[in-house]
Design an enzyme around this catalytic site. Structure first.
Site, short mmCIF file in Angstrom:
data_model
loop_
_atom_site.label_atom_id
_atom_site.label_comp_id
_atom_site.label_asym_id
_atom_site.label_seq_id
_atom_site.Cartn_x
_atom_site.Cartn_y
_atom_site.Cartn_z
N HIS A 7 0.83 -1.21 0.00
CA HIS A 7 0.00 0.00 0.00
C HIS A 7 0.86 1.25 0.00
O HIS A 7 2.05 1.20 0.27
CB HIS A 7 -0.99 0.02 1.17
N GLU A 43 -8.33 4.56 9.57
CA GLU A 43 -7.84 4.39 8.21
C GLU A 43 -8.88 3.78 7.30
O GLU A 43 -9.83 3.13 7.77
CB GLU A 43 -6.59 3.51 8.20
N HIS A 84 3.85 7.24 3.78
CA HIS A 84 4.77 6.08 3.72
C HIS A 84 4.43 5.18 2.55
O HIS A 84 3.36 5.27 1.98
CB HIS A 84 4.74 5.29 5.03
N GLU A 135 7.38 0.72 5.20
CA GLU A 135 6.74 -0.30 6.02
C GLU A 135 6.89 -1.65 5.33
O GLU A 135 6.90 -1.72 4.10
CB GLU A 135 5.25 0.07 6.16
#
Ligand code: V0V
Ligand code: CO
Length: 147
Positions: A7, A43, A84, A135
């Site tokens: 993602h 989220e 990110h 991440e």
């Protein structure tokens, strides 16, 4: 092995309005909503495409639920935008992190933590990744104990 872009994390002030923007502008489908208390975020995950490793790529829209959370701090400094990127592994996320740490990159957590949709996640320090908070994600159902 890192086998997909899992993602892209995008920080925003108004989660519903930002989801609506992505749906109305690009035609993306329904969002999966979740609150992660530990990370201090609410989220929405918008699925973009399936990937060759049997997983998928998403946009992850993030809004803070606490003023002291990483996303709140980042939004106050930078405003809305890409926060990110996340790479997905087809293996064990801690093994992946250990391999990357051995190359001199700081891994932020000693052990993986809970991420979206039952995933296990960890982060690499942006200062060791040319300015990009990175991440690592192991999707749900791929841990050895999950069979
Ligand atoms: C901070 N910096 C960044 C950055 N955040 N650079 C690029 N991208 C980011 N997102 C830079 C910042 O500009 C500073 O550079 C320096 O790092 C130190 O930043 P700081 O503002 O003083 O903040 P810190 O050090 O308190 O925290 C930064 C870190 C923190 C990266 C350690 O944000 C963190 O622990 N992040 C990991 C957790 C996280 O982000 N969770 C939210 C997503 P200068 O100014 O000194 O040059 S949760 C999620 O993705 C989930 C649940 C999921 O995917 O499932
Ligand atoms: Co993320």
């Amino acid at each position: 092995m890192l086998t997909r872009i899992d993602h892209i994390g995008i920080a925003c002030h108004d989660l519903e309005a930002t989801v609506a923007f992505y749906q109305e502008t690009y035609g993306f489908g329904d969002a999966h909503y979740e609150t992660n208390q530990e990370q201090g975020v609410r989220e929405a995950m918008l699925r973009i495409n399936t990937t060759g490793d049997g997983a998928a790529s998403y946009l992850q829209l993030l809004t803070p639920i606490r003023d002291d959370s990483p996303v709140a701090k980042w939004l106050a400094k930078n405003g809305e935008g890409v926060h990110h990127i996340a790479f997905g592994t087809d293996g064990d996320v801690q093994d992946e992190a250990d391999g990357i740490a051995s190359k001199g990159v700081r891994v932020l957590y000693d052990a993986p933590r809970n991420g979206s949709m039952g995933s296990r996640i960890t982060f690499l320090h942006p200062k060791d990744c040319h300015g990009v908070l990175t991440e690592l994600v192991q999707k749900a159902g791929t841990a050895p104990q999950d069979g």
